[in-house]
Design a protein around this motif. Structure first.
Motif, short mmCIF file in Angstrom:
data_model
loop_
_atom_site.label_atom_id
_atom_site.label_comp_id
_atom_site.label_asym_id
_atom_site.label_seq_id
_atom_site.Cartn_x
_atom_site.Cartn_y
_atom_site.Cartn_z
N UNK A 92 0.83 -1.21 0.00
CA UNK A 92 0.00 0.00 0.00
C UNK A 92 0.86 1.26 0.00
N UNK A 93 1.90 1.26 0.85
CA UNK A 93 2.78 2.44 0.94
C UNK A 93 3.57 2.63 -0.35
N UNK A 94 4.04 1.53 -0.93
CA UNK A 94 4.89 1.60 -2.12
C UNK A 94 4.13 2.12 -3.33
N UNK A 95 2.95 1.57 -3.59
CA UNK A 95 2.22 2.00 -4.79
C UNK A 95 1.72 3.44 -4.65
N UNK A 96 1.49 3.86 -3.41
CA UNK A 96 1.08 5.25 -3.20
C UNK A 96 2.25 6.19 -3.46
N UNK A 97 3.41 5.84 -2.94
CA UNK A 97 4.60 6.68 -3.10
C UNK A 97 5.04 6.76 -4.56
N UNK A 98 4.98 5.63 -5.26
CA UNK A 98 5.48 5.57 -6.63
C UNK A 98 4.38 5.71 -7.68
N UNK A 99 3.14 5.88 -7.21
CA UNK A 99 2.00 6.08 -8.12
C UNK A 99 1.90 4.96 -9.16
N UNK A 100 1.86 3.72 -8.66
CA UNK A 100 1.79 2.54 -9.53
C UNK A 100 0.38 1.98 -9.55
N UNK A 101 -0.07 1.54 -10.71
CA UNK A 101 -1.42 0.99 -10.85
C UNK A 101 -1.37 -0.53 -10.70
N UNK A 102 -1.08 -0.97 -9.48
CA UNK A 102 -1.00 -2.40 -9.16
C UNK A 102 -2.08 -2.76 -8.15
N UNK A 103 -2.50 -4.02 -8.16
CA UNK A 103 -3.53 -4.47 -7.22
C UNK A 103 -3.19 -5.88 -6.72
N UNK A 104 -3.64 -6.25 -5.53
CA UNK A 104 -3.49 -7.64 -5.08
C UNK A 104 -4.61 -8.50 -5.65
N UNK A 105 -4.31 -9.77 -5.92
CA UNK A 105 -5.37 -10.68 -6.36
C UNK A 105 -5.57 -11.84 -5.39
N UNK A 106 -4.67 -11.98 -4.41
CA UNK A 106 -4.82 -13.05 -3.42
C UNK A 106 -3.84 -12.85 -2.28
N UNK A 107 -4.17 -13.42 -1.13
CA UNK A 107 -3.24 -13.44 0.01
C UNK A 107 -2.53 -14.78 0.02
N UNK A 108 -1.37 -14.83 0.66
CA UNK A 108 -0.58 -16.06 0.66
C UNK A 108 -0.25 -16.57 2.07
N UNK A 109 0.58 -15.84 2.78
CA UNK A 109 1.00 -16.30 4.10
C UNK A 109 1.48 -15.11 4.93
N UNK A 110 1.66 -15.36 6.20
CA UNK A 110 2.24 -14.34 7.07
C UNK A 110 3.48 -14.94 7.73
N UNK A 111 4.54 -14.17 7.74
CA UNK A 111 5.78 -14.58 8.41
C UNK A 111 5.83 -13.79 9.71
N UNK A 112 5.34 -14.35 10.81
CA UNK A 112 5.13 -13.57 12.03
C UNK A 112 6.40 -12.99 12.67
N UNK A 113 6.30 -11.73 13.03
CA UNK A 113 7.34 -11.06 13.80
C UNK A 113 7.23 -11.54 15.25
N UNK A 199 12.26 -9.39 13.07
CA UNK A 199 11.53 -9.83 11.88
C UNK A 199 11.73 -11.33 11.66
N UNK A 200 10.74 -11.98 11.08
CA UNK A 200 10.78 -13.42 10.88
C UNK A 200 12.03 -13.86 10.12
#
Length: 277
Positions: A92-113, A199-200
């Motif tokens: 979210x932060x990256x595409x906002x900063x760089x003004x990129x037209x990208x979207x997520x299509x699925x979630x995968x996993x979490x690497x817990x901190x 970080x994990x």
């Protein structure tokens, strides 16, 4: 006569060869190629998914990057068809900063901190005035602060935006001393602090096993830190890419992640609406 028979045989062989060539081309046309960007060299899960995809005529080429910047830029520029390496928060932060037209299509996993300590076995045992090491980079610091709040050690301002800053702590009953530092240093200072937020990936590289060694581990409900598969917005309904995401979210992939990573990475397949998309 012999020359005539030989000529006929040569002609038949040529026709047969051409037919085989056309057949091979036709089969090749059925294979759809997907270039997938990842960060780092550990892509065991995607190797597993790629084998399943291959049986359905989807050939996945895994392209590795050594940083977290290039995979999104390469995707936006059309050098990749998808990428899978980042958390929702980072994306979210990256595409906002760089003004990129990208979207997520699925979630995968979490690497817990996790919160780790060489001195205490429970976060409640951390004494007043204890030093807590955490990453100094804004996103990871924010994640660390949320983890401390989840553990009941501090309270953050209402509406906390996830960007780390010590002045966003509104309650610190134990008067803990938070010590920001480069993320890679957080395991090394463990003997000198009450606890360290690590970080994990950094923890694993330091020889720690998050599920076993952390005295407090981030829950899989920490939605900003779930990893995603991202594509260009124009490809969000692409059938091949959506099928690849479905193959990732199948039960056998979930079982593979759980077995291969022994709980250090948690398969987290949730609707996109759960992560704000």
């Amino acid at each position: 006569m012999k020359k005539f028979v030989l000529a006929i045989l040569v002609l038949v062989l040529a026709v047969f060869t051409a037919a085989c060539s056309d057949s091979s081309s036709a089969k090749g046309d059925k294979t759809v190629k997907v270039k997938l960007g990842v960060s780092g060299t550990d892509h065991r899960v995607w190797d597993f998914v790629a084998e399943k995809a291959k049986k359905e005529g989807i050939e996945v080429e895994i392209v590795t990057f050594s940083d977290y910047v290039q995979p999104n830029l390469a995707l936006a520029e059309g050098e990749l068809d998808a990428n899978s390496f980042q958390t929702v928060s980072y994306f979210d932060a990256f595409i906002k900063e760089h003004k990129l037209d990208l979207v997520p299509i699925a979630t995968t996993q979490i690497a817990p901190m996790g919160i780790y300590s060489k001195k205490y076995k429970d976060v409640n045992d951390i004494p007043k005035g204890g030093k807590i090491a955490l990453a100094n980079e804004a996103t990871n610091m924010g994640r660390g602060l949320l983890l401390l709040q989840e553990a009941g050690l501090i309270k953050l301002e209402e509406g906390f935006d996830g960007i780390g800053s010590l002045d966003k702590i509104v309650e610190n009953p134990k008067k803990l001393e938070l010590v920001p530092m480069v993320a890679g240093q957080t395991p090394r200072v463990m003997p000198d602090v009450a606890a360290s937020i690590i970080n994990n990936g950094v923890a694993v590289d330091a020889g720690l096993t998050p599920r076993e060694d952390a005295i407090f581990l981030e829950s899989e409900t920490a939605t900003p830190y779930i990893n995603i598969i991202a594509v260009r917005a124009e490809d969000k309904d692409n059938k091949t890419l959506k099928r690849l995401a479905e193959l990732y979210q199948q039960d056998d992939t979930k079982e593979f992640i759980e077995k291969e990573f022994k709980g250090n990475s948690i398969p987290t397949f949730v609707p996109l609406s759960n992560i704000g998309w």
